[in-house]
Design an enzyme around this catalytic site. Structure first.
Site, PDB file in Angstrom:
ATOM      1  N   ILE A  20       0.847  -1.195   0.000  1.00 23.76           N
ATOM      2  CA  ILE A  20       0.000   0.000   0.000  1.00 23.76           C
ATOM      3  C   ILE A  20       0.887   1.252   0.000  1.00 23.76           C
ATOM      4  O   ILE A  20       0.597   2.229  -0.691  1.00 23.76           O
ATOM      5  CB  ILE A  20      -0.946  -0.021   1.226  1.00 23.76           C
ATOM      6  CG1 ILE A  20      -1.958  -1.175   1.082  1.00 23.76           C
ATOM      7  CG2 ILE A  20      -1.654   1.310   1.392  1.00 23.76           C
ATOM      8  CD1 ILE A  20      -2.815  -1.433   2.319  1.00 23.76           C
ATOM      9  N   TYR A 156      -7.925 -11.886  13.114  1.00 26.28           N
ATOM     10  CA  TYR A 156      -7.174 -10.618  13.139  1.00 26.28           C
ATOM     11  C   TYR A 156      -6.612 -10.374  14.554  1.00 26.28           C
ATOM     12  O   TYR A 156      -5.567  -9.758  14.722  1.00 26.28           O
ATOM     13  CB  TYR A 156      -8.076  -9.475  12.666  1.00 26.28           C
ATOM     14  CG  TYR A 156      -7.318  -8.276  12.154  1.00 26.28           C
ATOM     15  CD1 TYR A 156      -6.462  -8.381  11.059  1.00 26.28           C
ATOM     16  CD2 TYR A 156      -7.450  -7.027  12.758  1.00 26.28           C
ATOM     17  CE1 TYR A 156      -5.762  -7.279  10.590  1.00 26.28           C
ATOM     18  CE2 TYR A 156      -6.759  -5.922  12.289  1.00 26.28           C
ATOM     19  CZ  TYR A 156      -5.914  -6.052  11.209  1.00 26.28           C
ATOM     20  OH  TYR A 156      -5.225  -4.962  10.742  1.00 26.28           O
ATOM     21  N   LYS A 163      -4.520  -2.050  16.220  1.00 27.73           N
ATOM     22  CA  LYS A 163      -5.102  -0.995  15.371  1.00 27.73           C
ATOM     23  C   LYS A 163      -5.992  -0.057  16.193  1.00 27.73           C
ATOM     24  O   LYS A 163      -6.085   1.130  15.892  1.00 27.73           O
ATOM     25  CB  LYS A 163      -5.894  -1.609  14.216  1.00 27.73           C
ATOM     26  CG  LYS A 163      -5.037  -2.338  13.173  1.00 27.73           C
ATOM     27  CD  LYS A 163      -4.002  -1.452  12.528  1.00 27.73           C
ATOM     28  CE  LYS A 163      -3.383  -2.109  11.297  1.00 27.73           C
ATOM     29  NZ  LYS A 163      -2.203  -1.364  10.806  1.00 27.73           N
ATOM     30  N   LYS A 193      -4.671  -7.738  -1.147  1.00 24.08           N
ATOM     31  CA  LYS A 193      -3.672  -8.812  -1.159  1.00 24.08           C
ATOM     32  C   LYS A 193      -2.244  -8.244  -1.174  1.00 24.08           C
ATOM     33  O   LYS A 193      -1.785  -7.738  -2.202  1.00 24.08           O
ATOM     34  CB  LYS A 193      -3.889  -9.686  -2.405  1.00 24.08           C
ATOM     35  CG  LYS A 193      -3.549 -11.125  -2.195  1.00 24.08           C
ATOM     36  CD  LYS A 193      -4.025 -11.944  -3.354  1.00 24.08           C
ATOM     37  CE  LYS A 193      -3.226 -13.223  -3.466  1.00 24.08           C
ATOM     38  NZ  LYS A 193      -3.408 -13.860  -4.750  1.00 24.08           N
ATOM     39  N   ALA A 196       1.866  -8.436   3.959  1.00 21.29           N
ATOM     40  CA  ALA A 196       1.385  -8.460   5.352  1.00 21.29           C
ATOM     41  C   ALA A 196       0.071  -9.240   5.445  1.00 21.29           C
ATOM     42  O   ALA A 196      -0.135 -10.012   6.385  1.00 21.29           O
ATOM     43  CB  ALA A 196       1.194  -7.034   5.872  1.00 21.29           C
TER      44      ALA A 196
END
Ligand code: NAD
Length: 256
Positions: A20, A156, A163, A193, A196
């Site tokens: 990203i 997660y 987060k 995708k 990470a």
């Protein structure tokens, strides 16, 4: 003239061309920003250096955000090369693979410490060094978060807790730094995708589910995240700080 002509930015979190952070770098570079890059270790340097050199980066330095001396060393280089800084992109997360499967109940003390240190504390750690380079002209700091911070997403686990801490950090940093003209925001993309993401058990199901249930009926692309980052880093977002902006095709608005 581009939206970011004359601006200087430092990008943390490029691992490869699918990251990203790389899509964000491309969007910022297209609008005229001069960029520097931090890579986490020598293995990643082989991937990051050619990408960074391809857009003329003058700062390409190693920085494991778990090590204060590496953060200090990198920012010394940024100061010596750029003099000032306008943009900081923090696109970093890490948890041991065994923490990203099964029950959160079984999170180890050390696994919790590592995930929170690398994925949440590091935002404050790098921001502290960026601030003196952003004064007096101000700046924009962005980080990357995920919906698992506020709702339970299977597997997660500790990353969702990290987060949540990261998003709270964004608000506290935004309050600290607003009077100095520095904005701090987070982007929350839908599943994409990347390297990470491959560490999260059942990630393919997450992708499929998001595309099926999101109002826009598709997965988020890195280019869409890049465009939102460009907005947040530019003067277009001069009144926006302390926010979590979703780029998830609207997934998070759905109740059922
Ligand atoms: P990626 O693997 O390309 O990027 C993660 C980066 O974190 C890598 O460049 C890695 O080197 C870096 N990193 C890990 N430990 C580090 C350390 N100790 N020091 C310095 N850097 C370190 O994956 P990505 O999906 O592009 O992830 C970027 C950010 O986006 C992460 O914060 C991630 O949680 C977030 N995010 C990703 C998705 C997704 O589905 N891919 C969705 C929402 C949010």
């Amino acid at each position: 003239m581009g939206l970011l002509t004359g601006k200087k930015g430092l990008i943390f979190g490029v691992a490869n061309e699918r990251s990203i952070a790389w899509a964000i770098a491309e969007a910022l570079y297209r609008e005229g920003a001069e960029l520097g890059f931090a890579y986490a270790n020598e293995i990643l340097e082989k991937r990051v250096r050619p990408l960074a050199e391809g857009i003329g980066a003058r700062v390409i330095g190693r920085c494991d955000v778990a090590r204060d001396e590496e953060i200090e060393g990198l920012f010394n280089r940024v100061r010596d090369t750029f003099g000032t800084l306008d943009i900081l992109v923090h696109s970093i997360a890490f948890a041991n693979k065994e923490e990203l499967q099964g029950e959160y109940l079984n999170t180890s003390r050390e696994g919790f410490r590592i995930a929170l240190d690398i994925s949440a504390y590091s935002l404050a750690a790098v921001t502290r060094y960026a601030v003196p380079l952003m004064i007096p002209h101000g700046g924009s700091i962005i980080t990357l978060t995920y919906y698992g911070s506020e709702k339970v997403v299977p597997n997660y686990n500790v990353m969702g807790v990290a987060k949540a801490a990261l998003e709270a950090s964004v608000r506290y940093l935004a309050a600290d730094l607003g009077p100095r003209g520095i904005r701090v925001n987070a982007i929350s993309p839908g599943p994409i995708k990347t390297l990470a993401a491959a560490g999260i058990s059942g990630f393919r199901d997450m992708l499929h589910h998001a595309a099926e249930k999101a109002p826009l009926r598709k997965n988020t692309s890195v280019e869409e995240v890049g465009k939102t980052a460009l907005y947040l880093c530019s003067d277009l977002a001069s009144g926006v700080t302390g926010e979590v902006i979703y780029v998830d095709g609207g997934y998070h608005i759905m109740g059922m």
